[in-house]
Each structure stands twice: as structure tokens, then as C-alpha cells.
Design a protein around this motif. Structure first.
Motif, PDB file in Angstrom:
ATOM      1  N   VAL A  17       0.834  -1.207   0.000  1.00  0.00           N
ATOM      2  CA  VAL A  17       0.000   0.000   0.000  1.00  0.00           C
ATOM      3  C   VAL A  17       0.867   1.255   0.000  1.00  0.00           C
ATOM      4  O   VAL A  17       1.760   1.412   0.834  1.00  0.00           O
ATOM      5  CB  VAL A  17      -0.953   0.003   1.216  1.00  0.00           C
ATOM      6  N   CYS A  56      -6.783   4.376   6.124  1.00  0.00           N
ATOM      7  CA  CYS A  56      -6.974   3.718   4.825  1.00  0.00           C
ATOM      8  C   CYS A  56      -7.789   2.431   4.976  1.00  0.00           C
ATOM      9  O   CYS A  56      -8.547   2.060   4.071  1.00  0.00           O
ATOM     10  CB  CYS A  56      -5.630   3.416   4.171  1.00  0.00           C
ATOM     11  N   THR A  62      -8.088   7.359   0.716  1.00  0.00           N
ATOM     12  CA  THR A  62      -7.937   6.422  -0.400  1.00  0.00           C
ATOM     13  C   THR A  62      -6.451   6.209  -0.678  1.00  0.00           C
ATOM     14  O   THR A  62      -5.639   7.120  -0.478  1.00  0.00           O
ATOM     15  CB  THR A  62      -8.622   6.949  -1.676  1.00  0.00           C
ATOM     16  N   ASP A  76      -9.791  -0.933  -1.519  1.00  0.00           N
ATOM     17  CA  ASP A  76      -9.171  -0.083  -2.546  1.00  0.00           C
ATOM     18  C   ASP A  76     -10.007  -0.012  -3.826  1.00  0.00           C
ATOM     19  O   ASP A  76      -9.717   0.794  -4.714  1.00  0.00           O
ATOM     20  CB  ASP A  76      -7.760  -0.582  -2.879  1.00  0.00           C
TER      21      ASP A  76
END
Length: 249
Positions: A17, A56, A62, A76
Motif C-alpha cells: 500500500v 486507509c 484512499t 481499494d
């Protein structure tokens, strides 16, 4: 509703991420798993990315790239059902965010009535039940200003519990409290842990992390730098974690 895509028993999975705010890289390839029924404590210096990672997970931020799966949902995915996600995931911040014009039971009743369609009587019964869990049933008709900071934070926890989430996220929930009030809030969290609630918590309370966490994740420079059982706080393998632990003593 999606079915879980991972078979490891993880309630929360982050894969590579990345997240930037403008030119500032906050998450630089975070990989993390939080197992069902366990407590994951995320520690690290200010600016290491731990609170951003937590936000997140609940899609309050985002990601730029990478994958996040929570209770089988791809967070996501731009088309993720946010309402369904937030029924599964409760989040408690360091600020309590209680409505001052509503009493305590009304603060708690609000979301179950709006999101789950509970009638007033059922919502009130639920409010009293979760207030009992945090030791504040007798404060149901008090107003936020009549409560201490620790009591308000326990109400914020009760408000999240009223949605019956599968995962609870805590973001430095004791950072604004003095030591005595910190202790009463941590006691509630410890009792939730004993009851098998899946929790991911960003915390600076090292003694609490040692005692309660099944997994400790040390973040540094936007990455997971070291992770393992609470033993890593006693026997860190990286110089960065060793220095961090020494600075927290």
C-alpha cells in the motif's frame, strides 16, 4: 456481499500500500495482516504512517496503489460499498466527537437507528447494553459535558460497539487523557480483547501493547519495519526499533 478472499484467517490485509499527500510519501509499500479475534498494535514515531494506514483501512483515506481487504471486501476498489464496510468496521479516534446537544444514550442510538433501522425502544436497549460493557450504564441520560474525558472516550467506544462491528480500529485513543483516565479506557479495550474482538490499534502505550497485543507492528519511514509477538519490544532485531523502545522507556 463479498466473501473473504484470503484463507489465512486475516480480517484485515494490506498489500504493497502506497499513499502520498502531495509530494510527501506517507506510506511506502505497507504489508500487514491482522488476524480475526486478535489484537494488532501499531507503534512508531510521529510521521511514520501508522494513523494514515489505519484511516486507509476504513477508507477515510484512499490509497494511491496497493490492495486492502477488510472482512473480505476490497477497500481499494473505488466501487466498494462504503455503508456495508462501515457496518463491519468501527473506528474510535483520540477526539470523542460526541454531539453535545444529545445525551449519552441518544448519541449511541443515532447510528443504529439511521443505518440499521432500529426502532427507538430497541436502540435504547442496545445503548444501555453497550454502556454496561464500558461501565457507564448509569450515565445514559447525562450529557457529554458532564463526563470526564475518560468517560467520554468510553462512550465513543460504546457508540462503535453499538454497530456490532467485526473489526474495531483505535487511533491513539488515550493520547489526550491523563494517566488515570488512560487506565480506565485501556481497561475497557483489554476487556474487549478478552472477549475476542478483532482490533487494530495505533498506540504509544508500550506497556499495554506488551500485555494485550497478539501482534506488534513497528512502522518506520512509511513501511512495516519489524513485526511479531510482543516479544519484539523486549528483543528488537532492528536498530530502529531498539532506539524507539529505548526512547519510550
Amino acid at each position: 456481499m463479498n466473501t473473504p478472499t484470503n484463507e489465512s484467517g486475516a480480517a484485515v490485509v494490506l498489500r504493497d500500500v502506497h499513499k502520498s499527500f502531495g509530494a510527501h510519501k506517507v506510506l511506502a509499500g505497507v504489508n500487514l495482516e491482522a488476524q480475526r479475534g486478535q489484537v494488532t498494535a501499531i507503534i512508531g514515531r510521529s510521521g511514520s504512517g501508522k494513523s494514515t494506514a489505519l484511516r486507509c483501512i476504513d477508507r477515510l483515506e484512499t490509497v494511491d496503489s496497493g490492495e486492502i481487504t477488510v472482512c473480505g471486501r476490497r477497500v481499494d476498489d473505488p466501487h466498494v460499498d462504503l455503508k456495508a464496510l462501515r457496518l463491519d468496521v468501527g473506528i474510535v479516534f483520540q477526539s470523542y466527537n460526541l454531539f453535545p446537544h444529545l445525551n449519552i444514550e441518544e448519541n449511541i442510538m443515532l447510528a443504529p437507528r439511521a443505518a440499521k433501522g432500529l426502532d427507538k425502544a430497541a436502540a435504547r436497549e442496545l445503548a444501555h447494553s453497550v454502556l454496561a460493557k464500558v461501565g457507564l450504564r448509569e450515565k445514559a441520560t447525562a450529557y457529554p459535558e458532564q463526563l470526564s474525558g475518560g468517560q467520554q472516550q468510553r462512550v465513543a467506544i460504546a457508540r462503535s460497539l453499538a454497530m456490532q462491528p467485526k473489526v474495531m480500529l483505535f487511533d491513539e485513543v488515550t493520547s489526550a487523557l491523563d494517566p488515570e483516565l488512560t487506565g480506565e479506557v485501556l481497561k475497557v479495550i483489554e476487556e474487549l480483547a478478552a472477549g475476542g474482538m478483532t482490533m487494530v490499534m495505533v498506540t504509544h502505550e508500550m506497556a499495554f501493547a506488551r500485555r494485550v497485543a497478539d501482534q506488534v507492528v513497528f512502522m518506520n519511514a512509511g513501511r512495516v519495519w519489524e513485526q511479531g509477538s510482543a516479544d519484539i519490544l523486549t528483543n528488537p532485531t532492528t536498530p530502529e526499533l531498539k532506539q524507539f523502545v529505548q526512547s519510550e522507556l
